[in-house]
Design an enzyme around this catalytic site. Structure first.
Site, PDB file in Angstrom:
ATOM      1  N   HIS A 512       0.843  -1.204   0.000  1.00 51.33           N
ATOM      2  CA  HIS A 512       0.000   0.000   0.000  1.00 51.33           C
ATOM      3  C   HIS A 512       0.879   1.255   0.000  1.00 51.33           C
ATOM      4  CE1 HIS A 512      -3.544   2.427   1.619  1.00 51.33           C
ATOM      5  NE2 HIS A 512      -2.532   3.152   2.081  1.00 51.33           N
ATOM      6  N   GLU A 513       1.872   1.279   0.892  1.00 49.53           N
ATOM      7  CA  GLU A 513       2.723   2.476   0.976  1.00 49.53           C
ATOM      8  C   GLU A 513       3.579   2.626  -0.284  1.00 49.53           C
ATOM      9  OE1 GLU A 513       1.891   4.565   3.031  1.00 49.53           O
ATOM     10  OE2 GLU A 513       0.858   3.364   4.536  1.00 49.53           O
ATOM     11  N   HIS A 516       1.517   4.210  -2.931  1.00 53.73           N
ATOM     12  CA  HIS A 516       1.311   5.665  -2.828  1.00 53.73           C
ATOM     13  C   HIS A 516       2.311   6.423  -3.705  1.00 53.73           C
ATOM     14  CE1 HIS A 516      -2.062   6.292  -0.299  1.00 53.73           C
ATOM     15  NE2 HIS A 516      -1.545   5.711   0.771  1.00 53.73           N
ATOM     16  N   GLU A 573      -5.968   6.487  -1.770  1.00 56.93           N
ATOM     17  CA  GLU A 573      -5.979   5.354  -0.844  1.00 56.93           C
ATOM     18  C   GLU A 573      -6.523   4.100  -1.516  1.00 56.93           C
ATOM     19  OE1 GLU A 573      -4.467   5.420   1.914  1.00 56.93           O
ATOM     20  OE2 GLU A 573      -4.052   7.567   1.857  1.00 56.93           O
ATOM     21  N   ASP A 577      -4.685   0.592  -1.891  1.00 52.05           N
ATOM     22  CA  ASP A 577      -5.198  -0.691  -1.392  1.00 52.05           C
ATOM     23  C   ASP A 577      -5.170  -1.749  -2.491  1.00 52.05           C
ATOM     24  OD1 ASP A 577      -5.653   0.156   1.191  1.00 52.05           O
ATOM     25  OD2 ASP A 577      -7.799   0.537   0.920  1.00 52.05           O
TER      26      ASP A 577
HETATM   27 ZN   LIG Z   1      -2.542   5.212   2.460  1.00 52.06          ZN
END
Ligand SMILES: [Zn+2]
Length: 675
Positions: A512-513, A516, A573, A577
């Site tokens: 997830h990070e 980003h 986000e 995900d």
């Molecule tokens: Zn996030």
């Protein structure tokens, strides 16, 4: 930056803010509790329900909370550990001037509520005297930074951080600010709920003025509200603020000062302690509108507004009657919370606000096993490798952009656990008998420390989250992902548990990070963390076409009757995900080294992987809290963080033998795959 769960200020990309099953509920080695799975709900119909119904039933929302999930259970465990550590510091006071002493003394000053009754409103005398002494509207420019610097808030806020287009150098950014309600929408939207909240807000201001002994005129509270509403009307929306180019308005200090005729921005910069040639003004139109307000609104109304910012921001250090009234509006009315947290937890909030790094140090030095660091580092590298393979396989991206994506992927740095070096807190004075003074000094200390960075090179060793926190973030300017010690525990990571679950939980968080850095915001930053386009226009168009479909998917999620997820607000986000889970899934497959995963208690490896993710998002909300979050949170509610990405993954359908189309398995044409 961006975070996993709770949104941090200043644009970090966080992961989220949920809790996990406590260790005794987690069957050793499995990483989740199969007895809590809901056998009456089909995994293909509602995987969130299947994995979370039993948990939610077993974990009702405590009276002191507006939402409760497996994230929060872990957070509660961290809080109890911190409480025990602080209690022992109180018994055996550490050396004067040590970081632990600062924590102990601040904690003591928050816990001593008897002293707050005794001192009453006298603690506000100095700041109220300053507000009284403002002589003219022209003096507001110099007052704004004082009010921000002491943490009371102001219509303009300033922050020094890495320059988006020159990531090695710090620069000041001035931005819109100053509302007492959670978002500009609360002032501007129609509808019975917003009308009701506005009415109650005005009543709340009036009540606090009376309790503080300010003798408000009948129109005072309404005028304060109207002033804030004028600010709200001039503000950029949350969605617009997500667009990095829109808020990157670099200008010379002279140009900035020239944005206003009435508001003295030269004094403003001076009050911030900034002597700079250039800065970024995030919302020049807002500054122009504020300039108009400075002449249009009489000084007496500005003074009332600033008295209100003081009462609002400092209720923690005021007598019980004001604290109760603040709770009744901000927690009960806005978020549906029944009871205030016990004072020791309120104290932890204060420590986290002002002394986040020392608080994290207290936690991490005692509770972070050094083996965890190597395990997580290995996982980060596995996920980076899987990411590279996924990039190679993308059908919508050209080789030229792929090469740049690889460069960026290689350049990601990461931090795990806690900082190598702790910041000096030299010169900070904390007095165990003076809460109001402590908050003033702390705010001022942190403000000055931040302002002093303007024009200085960026310190890449810096952390932007306490090590005790159950969260994670991506910082686009550093091109860096960070995982504090607080999150590296079950249900995110269990060194003794099955790897499938670890990959589904902390692995997907790591993915997830990483993602980003490739979401609709992060993709605009290059390998060095500069806002600079590295995409061909065709590839940009292909990316936007894919993400538009994701916006549409999430816009269709009805969180409460008539209240939908905002697909645009939560886009970054949701991309993270979907990408994070996909990459972690393939990293897990790679980790098996060509063997197939063993079945454990009837669950296949892929099934356990997806249960690992769902185990992180077992959560339920008070209706008011959920309504607030749909407006203010960049993250989708937990149930859609399960349903949204998994229904796009054919890997999920295969693991659970779901036939498409079904609620958890969109048809092949509908399924969205980006990274
Ligand atoms: Zn996030």
């Amino acid at each position: 930056m961006k975070s996993l769960y709770y949104s941090l200020p200043l644009g970090l990309a966080l992961l989220t803010g949920c809790a996990t099953p406590s260790p005794e509920q987690t069957e050793a080695g499995l990483g989740f509790d199969p007895s809590l799975l809901d056998s009456t709900t089909s995994a293909c119909e509602d995987f969130f329900g299947y994995s979370a119904h039993g948990w939610i039933e077993a974990h009702p929302i405590p009276e002191t909370e507006g939402l409760w999930g497996s994230f929060h259970v872990l957070n509660q465990q961290n809080e109890l550990k911190l409480k025990a550590l602080l209690d022992s510091l109180d018994q055996n006071p550490p050396a004067t001037n040590s970081y632990a002493r600062l924590l102990a003394d601040l904690n003591r000053s928050v816990l001593d509520t008897a002293a707050l009754e005794q001192k009453g409103m006298a603690v506000l005398k100095p700041v109220l005297g300053w507000i009284d002494s403002l002589e003219s509207n022209a003096s507001l420019g110099a007052w704004f930074p004082v009010s921000q610097g002491y943490g009371y808030g102001s219509p303009l806020s300033v922050y020094v951080g890495a320059d988006d287009r020159r990531s090695s150098q710090n620069i000041a950014t001035v931005a819109q600010s100053g509302l007492g309600l959670p978002d500009r929408d609360y002032y501007l939207e129609s509808g019975a709920r917003f009308e009701d909240i506005r009415t109650r807000y005005v009543q709340h201001i009036e009540t606090q003025f009376r309790l503080a002994g300010f003798n408000p005129k009948p129109e005072t509270a309404r005028q304060i509200f109207e002033l804030e509403k004028s600010l709200a009307q001039a503000m950029m929306s949350r969605q617009e603020r997500r667009i990095p180019e829109k808020v990157y308005n670099k200008m010379s200090a002279n140009e900035f000062v020239g944005l206003a005729k009435n508001l003295d921005l030269e004094s403003y910069l001076g009050g911030c302690g900034l002597t700079v040639d250039s800065l970024i003004c995030a919302q020049p139109d807002y500054v122009r509108a504020l300039d108009g307000m400075v002449v249009r609104i009489p000084l007496t109304q500005w003074q009332d507004y600033f008295r209100w910012t003081v009462l609002r921001s400092r209720s923690i250090a005021l007598p019980q009657a004001l604290r109760d009234e603040s709770f009744a509006f901000y927690s009960k009315t806005l978020r549906g919370i029944a009871k205030p947290k016990p004072r020791w937890r309120q104290s932890l909030d204060q420590l986290e606000n002002g002394l986040s790094e020392p608080l994290g140090r207290l936690f991490a030095e005692r509770y972070f096993p050094s083996e965890s660091k190597a395990r997580i580092a290995a996982m980060v590298e596995n996920i980076r490798a899987a990411y590279g393979e996924r990039i190679d396989g993308l059908t919508w991206m050209s080789p030229a952009t792929k090469q740049k994506a690889h460069e960026k992927l290689k350049a990601f740095t990461y931090k795990i656990g806690f900082p190598d070096q702790w910041k000096s807190l030299e010169g900070l004075v904390i007095d165990p008998t003076d809460l109001m003074g402590n908050l003033n000094r702390l705010e001022r200390y942190n403000f000055e420390e931040n302002m002093a960075k303007a024009g200085q090179p960026v310190d890449k060793s810096e952390w932007y989250m306490g090590a005790h926190m159950v969260n994670a973030y991506y910082n686009p300017s550093f091109n860096e992902i960070v995982f504090p010690a607080g999150i590296l525990q079950p249900p995110f990571f269990d060194p003794s548990a099955d790897e499938a679950v670890n990959y589904g939980a902390i692995g997907a968080v790591i993915g997830h990070e990483f993602t980003h850095g490739f979401d609709d915001q992060g993709r605009k930053y290059d390998a060095q963390g500069n806002l600079r386009n590295w995409w061909t226009s065709e590839d940009s168009a292909a990316f936007v076409a894919l993400t538009d479909r994701l916006v549409e998917q999430y816009n269709g999620y009805e969180a409460l009757p008539g209240a939908f997820v905002n697909g645009q607000l939560t886009l970054g986000e949701n991309i993270a995900d979907l990408g994070g889970l996909t990459i972690a899934y393939y990293a897990y497959q790679k980790s098996l080294g060509g063997k197939s995963a063993p079945e454990i208690q009837g669950f296949t490896g892929p099934q356990r992987f997806f249960l690992g993710w769902a185990g992180v998002w077992q959560i339920s909300f008070k209706e008011e809290t959920l309504r607030d979050r749909l407006i203010t949170d960049y993250h989708s509610p937990g149930n859609f963080r399960v349903i949204g990405p998994l229904s796009n993954m054919k890997e999920f359908g295969a693991a659970w033998s779901c036939t498409a189309p079904s609620p958890m398995q969109r048809s092949g044409q509908e399924q969205i795959s980006i990274w």
